[in-house]
Design a protein around this motif. Structure first.
Motif, PDB file in Angstrom:
ATOM      1  N   ALA A  33       0.836  -1.200   0.000  1.00 29.46           N
ATOM      2  CA  ALA A  33       0.000   0.000   0.000  1.00 29.46           C
ATOM      3  C   ALA A  33       0.875   1.255   0.000  1.00 29.46           C
ATOM      4  CB  ALA A  33      -0.918   0.001   1.215  1.00 29.46           C
ATOM      5  N   GLN A  34       0.409   2.288  -0.710  1.00 30.23           N
ATOM      6  CA  GLN A  34       1.152   3.544  -0.786  1.00 30.23           C
ATOM      7  C   GLN A  34       0.818   4.427   0.418  1.00 30.23           C
ATOM      8  OE1 GLN A  34       3.499   4.425  -3.022  1.00 30.23           O
ATOM      9  NE2 GLN A  34       3.304   2.441  -4.053  1.00 30.23           N
ATOM     10  N   ILE A  35       1.806   5.231   0.803  1.00 28.73           N
ATOM     11  CA  ILE A  35       1.653   6.082   1.989  1.00 28.73           C
ATOM     12  C   ILE A  35       1.717   7.543   1.550  1.00 28.73           C
ATOM     13  CG2 ILE A  35       2.740   6.729   4.184  1.00 28.73           C
ATOM     14  CD1 ILE A  35       3.976   3.814   4.098  1.00 28.73           C
ATOM     15  N   LYS A  46      -8.990  13.216  -3.894  1.00 22.54           N
ATOM     16  CA  LYS A  46      -8.816  12.118  -4.844  1.00 22.54           C
ATOM     17  C   LYS A  46      -7.395  12.159  -5.397  1.00 22.54           C
ATOM     18  CE  LYS A  46     -10.553  14.699  -8.803  1.00 22.54           C
ATOM     19  NZ  LYS A  46     -11.439  14.820  -9.886  1.00 22.54           N
ATOM     20  N   PRO A  47      -6.952  11.065  -5.965  1.00 20.76           N
ATOM     21  CA  PRO A  47      -5.600  11.042  -6.531  1.00 20.76           C
ATOM     22  C   PRO A  47      -5.516  12.060  -7.660  1.00 20.76           C
ATOM     23  CG  PRO A  47      -6.540   8.833  -6.429  1.00 20.76           C
ATOM     24  CD  PRO A  47      -7.644   9.793  -6.137  1.00 20.76           C
ATOM     25  N   PRO A  56      -4.176   5.551   1.800  1.00 21.46           N
ATOM     26  CA  PRO A  56      -5.450   5.484   1.073  1.00 21.46           C
ATOM     27  C   PRO A  56      -5.634   4.106   0.429  1.00 21.46           C
ATOM     28  CG  PRO A  56      -4.074   7.328   0.333  1.00 21.46           C
ATOM     29  CD  PRO A  56      -3.200   6.426   1.133  1.00 21.46           C
ATOM     30  N   LEU A  57      -6.730   3.461   0.767  1.00 21.66           N
ATOM     31  CA  LEU A  57      -7.063   2.157   0.191  1.00 21.66           C
ATOM     32  C   LEU A  57      -8.361   2.294  -0.586  1.00 21.66           C
ATOM     33  CD1 LEU A  57      -6.294   0.038   3.390  1.00 21.66           C
ATOM     34  CD2 LEU A  57      -4.774   0.469   1.451  1.00 21.66           C
ATOM     35  N   ASP A  58      -8.801   1.225  -1.199  1.00 26.54           N
ATOM     36  CA  ASP A  58     -10.023   1.293  -1.988  1.00 26.54           C
ATOM     37  C   ASP A  58     -11.220   1.727  -1.141  1.00 26.54           C
ATOM     38  OD1 ASP A  58      -8.798   0.587  -4.253  1.00 26.54           O
ATOM     39  OD2 ASP A  58      -9.323  -1.549  -4.161  1.00 26.54           O
ATOM     40  N   ASP A  59     -11.322   1.147   0.080  1.00 24.95           N
ATOM     41  CA  ASP A  59     -12.550   1.320   0.849  1.00 24.95           C
ATOM     42  C   ASP A  59     -12.355   2.112   2.131  1.00 24.95           C
ATOM     43  OD1 ASP A  59     -10.899  -0.606   1.833  1.00 24.95           O
ATOM     44  OD2 ASP A  59     -12.498  -1.998   2.413  1.00 24.95           O
ATOM     45  N   ARG A  60     -11.117   2.435   2.467  1.00 25.26           N
ATOM     46  CA  ARG A  60     -10.882   3.159   3.712  1.00 25.26           C
ATOM     47  C   ARG A  60      -9.528   3.841   3.614  1.00 25.26           C
ATOM     48  NH1 ARG A  60      -7.874  -1.097   7.040  1.00 25.26           N
ATOM     49  NH2 ARG A  60      -7.563  -2.649   5.431  1.00 25.26           N
TER      50      ARG A  60
END
Lengths: 205, 996, 100
Positions: free
Chosen positions: B921-923, B930-931, B971-975
């Motif tokens: 996962a990126q930090i 948003k990205p 940042p993850l898909d859902d949280r």
């Protein structure tokens, strides 16, 4: 205490001896497979151009090192396989003294003596179709014009590195394979030999 | 079931062996010796398929590998094979095949509408029409592929077996026709190791379909004698049904043998290393390009007489022969002899006057010299042709058309040497302008083309050439010439006239109007398509090929190549060789994937490496993880446990009682010699001179680029002897790395390496009870922490087995690593398990091992590192010697390695202690809606730690050590969990426990 | 597939070998005496010639010895094989077209 007789050969889990008894006489199977009995295996490295080194080895083993690549030298109860220009595999009857003697004799000769008896399984392959089985997975030219009894080679068989030693012109081969690959290679050999008929023979000599 | 088109006698079929088969659901009968094509023709079935693009009805064109029109789906279910040419399928009882590329049936094909719309579908129609919008291409493609469906691939597991075989030979002969057999005989008689491969079931090549004589007897008798002689030679291997499909570097040649279903192996791939190759691959007849030249009933002239002579089948009742050469007159003569009415020979040449036209004339066959076929009547079967006289130039036709009823048109445009293998060998074809054909140019490998493959078409010359080449090849492979002087068989040579090449036969209408002039029947490429491509600027044949699909697909342009080149050249006003020749690539004919895989499938797909304790793990419910080729227990599953439960249980045991790990897979290298320490100094970042005997040290190995490559503990076994351990996955690489430096850069170092990875079984005991458990098994090793301190080793016996015991630790607990000869591994393991029961001994797998080391902040090479990470990035400056050079040291001073914003190893603690971050996962430090967001690092390891009661993670973060205590976001898909940057050592940072 | 003559074991299939890239690149005696650019040249830059090329190979699945090979990268023709430490043979005629 663990029972020292609980030593296990690399293919012990396959129950080959029982299978051999059950299947009985090899009959007209084209391929005979066996797990060869335990031997002392010593990896020897040293300078073959050094006379003193050669003499010391010959003194202990009773046979000189094979100087020609991919050949073997046989003495009383001992066979030496060429592995590289400064590397050999000494194979002998289980004999701790010989290993120690070699270590002592070669001290100071810039040599390395390493016991590797447990490193490899040795699979015996004989029978009328033995060569065909090898041809299915080995790119070496094994035709009698190119490879005979007394020759050895490090090469690939299927997807495993092996030392292939032709022990007889029937033909008969000893296949040395790293212990962890032994189960894979045995399975491959049985599969490749299937069309010729396979018999598992007891671990004789 | 009468075979309506079968002759009552003759041919090489066995009328005593009738074989039943079905085609498109209908039952037929043929004979042993038939191909599917000959059996269909014997039953009067000419219509066998629909064309690729326009779905035009198509009939059998050829009698061999060049077939463009009759790809069939052979069998159904798991054994089904698509796109096999009916001409290449040996008939067997119960065979079932069906046409491809037609729906609902070959008789009524819904997509035939494409033919009516063909004015709207020029070359590259699909590219031009369906490219916009680009994102729709995926859905267009699906529909287009279905419309152009070329058979269906099997969906079930293939029940058959395939294998591969290596072979070495002095002489390989590709092709078992007259030239090939002569070559094999000449080579075989020297005692050379010869392999002769013939793609058909029967040797003899063209002789099987001709009425030639050799030495005054039918040629087939010479073939039989040659085969008998070859079969008696111990060093000659005859491989029928075997196609030489690939010619690679250094005379490595690949063959595919069809062994049939009755033998254990369906197909065998031969990998042959050849000293000298003789290419006797024959020639393929050229069709003529004329109006509607694709109608069923139009067949190559050579094929028509092969059906009559070899299979005793008359492909039609009334034939017209359309030719530009003398050879096709053989067809007229042979068909007439077989009882077919030969309406006439239409010859593009004004005054055919060779031996063969004379013979036809003598037989009363009408010859129309200087005429051409200008139209074909009949859609699903030819019923008549129109012929007209050519004008003087040959560019146009004159006068009134004449209609000739017929159901068979035998065409011949001459022959092309089969150069595919020659081209694959690296050779460039040479254009023989006098005959307008390509012949082999200079050899690039040890090969030689003979017979028709060399542009030598007369039988007598083929035999001579084959004979000479065979003898020369054997000599080239080091065999002495045969003592016996052997005479080449005698054949009466026929005088044949020159060909007349009209690449597009003129007709009533210009090319592209009313009728279609097919060049590539397989891909539905017409003369008009090639002309269009030239007009649109595709000047090289390689461009034309891709634009029109000329010569693509399974048939690889076997019949279309030369006509395509010639039309393109003419359109450009260039000579044929100037538009370039396409390079033929392997395979010559399609090769099934099964044969390429051989027996490397299922459990043999890749070697599985097993430790001596493997079967114990299996019985204990281990779930294995692949580490390289090794199988290592990942965790030991108990009923009703999740993986998480199991790992927690194993981790707790290691810190609270005793846990046991199979560490046999670690790489081990025995290093001996007076310069052993010097070698270690050079390959490790730290210094090794001061290490005492029986002591161990951690070492970090870098690549010359300064990046971390491997790590491990090395122990000093004696004055000049060390034992290096490597990570499991890098064992072979590290061994190779050390050998490379010793052999190529430092040959002066007196040191030898021997891999002993497989010699030892390694069992690790970890946890507070480890010492007491081990103590019960050894009397000659003092396990007391003072007598046997951390990072040292002892040699003695454990459970009566000679052992090396190391006090090293990857878990952070008091830990003993016991090495015994591999054959005793299982015995030791079982003994420790038995005695450890009272301490609650728990076997643990790699997952628990990873968690335990992460609790300590220990890195794993390949997890925390990825080839871009330096020791400084990892905070491991302490392991870098300042005093000596080592591999990679200079690179650490490069500007890029000195950057302040490099990613550094840190610990990460999520705000929610139960949230486990995904690895990779990126930090980010600054959260946006948003990205894109600036990414400052990534998670390298992440687990739930049962010992700490919370999640832990390791991460590489830009300038991370300076960010200690900062909160970051993941940042993850859902949280988007928040986490705090921490020190990577989460547990016992002082290391008290491992010294205990 | 190439057929490579190991100086010790003789001709073996390419699958038994690994290629170690361009030959005759000596490690600088004192890396610290080199500028970053010079070091990068040693570390990263290779000739990658089209045509005759000298490269290192190791007989991985055989005797594990390193040696040098002179190979034409266009035709794959191997014109010489020689041991480590030996001097390269005089450059052969450019991409010779003779039979192997």
């Amino acid at each position: 205490m663990a029972d020292p007789f609980q030593w296990q050969s690399p293919l012990a889990h396959l129950g080959l001896a029982a299978r051999s008894n059950r299947e009985g006489d090899p009959g007209d199977a084209g391929v005979h497979l066996s797990e060869r009995p335990a031997r002392t295996q010593v990896n020897l490295r040293g300078d073959s151009a050094d006379d003193a080194f050669n003499e010391a080895v010959t003194m202990v083993l009773g046979v000189g090192l094979p100087a020609r690549p991919n050949t073997t030298a046989a003495g009383e109860g001992v066979t030496v396989l060429w592995l590289g220009p400064d590397e050999w595999l000494v194979v002998a009857a289980p004999d701790v003294d010989r290993l120690a003697a070699l270590e002592t004799a070669l001290a100071g000769h810039g040599a390395a003596v390493t016991e590797v008896s447990e490193s490899r399984a040795v699979i015996g392959l004989t029978g009328a179709n033995a060569r065909e089985v090898l041809m299915k997975g080995c790119a070496l030219d094994l035709h009698p014009r190119a490879f005979r009894a007394g020759r050895c080679a490090q090469t690939l068989l299927a997807r495993a590195g092996v030392i292939l030693h032709q022990t007889g012109n029937e033909p008969a081969y000893d296949i040395y394979v790293a212990r962890s690959f032994a189960d894979y290679l045995w399975t491959w050999l049985e599969d490749a030999a299937g069309e010729y008929g396979v018999r598992v023979t007891g671990a004789d000599t | 079931m009468a075979q309506s088109h079968r002759l009552s006698d003759g041919g090489r079929i066995d009328r005593e062996q009738p074989l039943g088969f079905t085609f498109n659901g209908k039952s037929y009968q043929g004979y042993a010796g038939d191909t599917l094509a000959s059996a269909l023709l014997a039953n009067g079935v000419m219509l066998v398929g629909r064309s690729f693009k326009y779905h035009r009805p198509r009939g059998i064109l050829s009698a061999g590998v060049e077939e463009t029109n009759a790809p069939v789906q052979l069998e159904t279910g798991p054994r089904t094979e698509p796109n096999l040419p009916a001409t290449e399928i040996e008939l067997y009882d119960g065979l079932s095949a069906a046409s491809v590329n037609c729906w609902p049936s070959v008789e009524i094909d819904a997509m035939e509408v494409n033919d009516l719309l063909s004015r709207l579908m020029p070359a590259a129609f699909y590219y031009k029409t369906f490219m916009w919008p680009a994102r729709f291409w995926m859905s267009y493609e699906k529909a287009i592929r279905q419309a152009a469906g070329l058979g269906t691939t099997p969906v079930h597991r293939d029940p058959d077996r395939y294998d591969k075989m290596h072979l070495h030979c002095d002489v390989l002969v590709a092709g078992g026709g007259p030239a090939g057999l002569a070559a094999a005989l000449a080579a075989g008689r020297t005692g050379a190791r010869v392999v002769i491969a013939e793609q058909q079931a029967e040797f003899g090549g063209a002789l099987l379909g001709e009425r030639d004589e050799i030495d005054g007897a039918p040629a087939i008798e010479w073939v039989a004698a040659a085969l008998a002689e070859l079969a008696a030679m111990p060093e000659v291997r005859l491989l029928p049904r075997t196609t030489v499909f690939g010619y690679y570097d250094h005379n490595f040649v690949a063959l595919l043998e069809h062994r049939g279903d009755t033998v254990g192996t369906r197909k065998r791939l031969w990998k042959v290393r050849v000293k000298q190759t003789v290419l006797a691959t024959g020639a393929i007849e050229r069709p003529l390009v004329f109006a509607d030249n694709d109608r069923p009933g139009i067949m190559l002239a050579g094929a028509a007489r092969t059906y009559a002579n070899r299979f005793a089948v008359t492909p039609g009742r009334r034939a017209v022969i359309f030719t530009n050469n003398d050879d096709a007159y053989r067809t007229a003569l042979d068909l007439k002899a077989a009882g077919v009415e030969v309406a006439c020979v239409v010859d593009l040449r004004g005054d055919p006057d060779g031996d063969l036209p004379d013979r036809a004339d003598a037989q009363g066959i009408e010859v129309l010299g200087g005429w051409a076929v200008t139209a074909v009547h009949g859609r699903k079967r030819v019923n008549a042709v129109e012929v007209m006289a050519l004008d003087a130039s040959g560019e146009a036709v004159d006068g009134e058309p004449r209609r000739i009823d017929c159901d068979l048109v035998c065409v011949s445009g001459g022959w092309n040497p089969t150069l595919h293998l020659f081209s694959q060998s690296g050779g460039r074809a040479r254009f023989d302008a006098a005959r307008s054909l390509f012949v082999p140019g200079d050899s690039m490998q040890a090969e030689c083309s003979v017979g028709a493959a060399n542009g030598t078409f007369g039988l007598a010359s083929c035999l001579t050439e084959g004979h000479e080449a065979g003898a020369a090849a054997a000599a080239g492979a080091g065999r002495r010439r045969s003592q016996k002087r052997i005479s080449v068989p005698r054949v009466a040579e026929t005088v044949e006239g020159a060909w007349r090449n009209l690449w597009v036969v003129p007709g009533k209408h210009p090319v592209g109007r009313r009728a279609k002039h097919f060049v590539d029947l397989h891909n539905d490429v017409t003369a008009a398509d090639i002309q269009l491509s030239a007009r649109e600027g595709y000047e090289s044949v390689e461009h034309t090929k891709r634009y029109t699909t000329l010569g693509m697909g399974p048939d690889q342009g076997k019949t279309s190549n030369i006509a395509g080149l010639a039309i393109l050249a003419r359109e450009r006003g260039a000579d044929i060789p100037d538009v370039g020749t396409t390079t033929f690539r392997p395979p010559y004919t399609p090769v099934t994937f099964g044969a390429l895989a051989g027996r490397d499938i299922g459990p043999l797909a890749d070697p599985v490496r097993r430790t001596p304790m493997h079967h114990w793990h299996e019985r204990a419910g281990a779930v294995f993880e692949d580490v390289g080729q090794w199988k290592r227990p990942r965790y030991y599953h108990r009923p009703s446990e999740t993986m998480g439960d199991a790992v927690d249980r194993e981790c707790l045991a290691a810190r609270n009682s005793v846990a046991i790990l199979d560490a046999s897979t670690l790489g081990k290298i025995d290093i001996q010699g007076p310069d052993a320490a010097e070698l270690l100094n050079r390959v490790y970042t730290n210094a090794w001179d001061a290490l005492a005997v029986d002591r161990c040290r951690y070492g970090l190995m870098l690549g010359e680029d300064g990046m971390v490559m491997d790590d491990g503990v090395t122990a000093r076994l004696g004055e000049n002897r060390y034992l290096m351990t490597t990570t499991t996955g890098n064992a072979a690489r590290v061994m190779g790395w050390l050998e490379e430096w010793l052999q190529t850069e430092w040959p002066e170092l007196k040191v030898h390496l021997t891999s002993v990875t497989e010699q030892w079984a390694t069992v690790t005991l970890s946890g507070p009870h480890a010492r007491r458990l081990l103590g019960a098994f050894t009397t000659d090793i003092d396990l007391d922490a003072k007598a046997f301190p951390f990072m040292s080793l002892r040699q003695g016996t454990v459970a009566g087995i000679p052992a090396r015991v190391f006090r090293i630790s990857f878990t952070g607990e008091s830990s003993f690593e016991i090495n015994v000869p591999a054959g005793y591994g299982l015995a030791l393991w079982t003994a420790l398990m038995g005695a450890g029961e009272k301490y609650g001994i728990t076997p643990y797998g790699t997952e628990a091992m990873h968690v335990l080391r992460a609790e300590k902040g220990f890195i794993i090479v390949g997890q925390e590192t990825d080839g871009t990470v330096t020791p400084v990035d990892l905070g491991m400056d302490w392991v870098l010697s300042k005093k000596k050079d080592f591999i990679g040291k200079r690179s650490l001073d490069r500007a890029d390695c000195q950057r302040l914003d490099r990613k550094q190893l840190v610990g990460l603690l999520t705000e929610d202690p139960n949230s486990v971050l995904p690895e990779g996962a990126q930090i980010v430090s600054e959260l946006r809606d948003k990205p894109p967001m600036p990414m400052i690092g990534h998670v390298t390891s992440s687990y739930f730690s049962a010992n700490l009661g919370r999640s832990i993670a390791l991460a590489l973060v830009k300038d991370g050590r300076a960010r200690q205590g900062q909160t970051v976001h993941v940042p993850l898909d859902d949280r988007t969990p928040r986490a705090v940057i921490a020190d990577p050592a989460f547990y016992d940072p002082e290391g008290d426990r491992l010294h205990g | 597939m190439l057929l490579i003559s190991c100086p010790w074991c003789g001709a073996r299939d390419e699958t038994e070998f690994s290629c170690g890239g361009e030959a005759h690149i000596a490690r600088p005696a004192d890396p610290n005496a080199l500028s970053d650019a010079e070091w990068a040249d040693y570390l990263f830059m290779r000739k990658n010639t089209r045509g005759p090329y000298l490269e290192r190979w190791v007989h991985t699945a055989g005797c594990r010895r390193w040696f040098n090979v002179a190979r034409d990268t266009v035709t794959n023709e191997i014109t010489a094989v020689y041991k480590m430490g030996a001097k390269p043979p005089r450059a052969r005629a450019k991409a010779s077209r003779r039979k192997r």
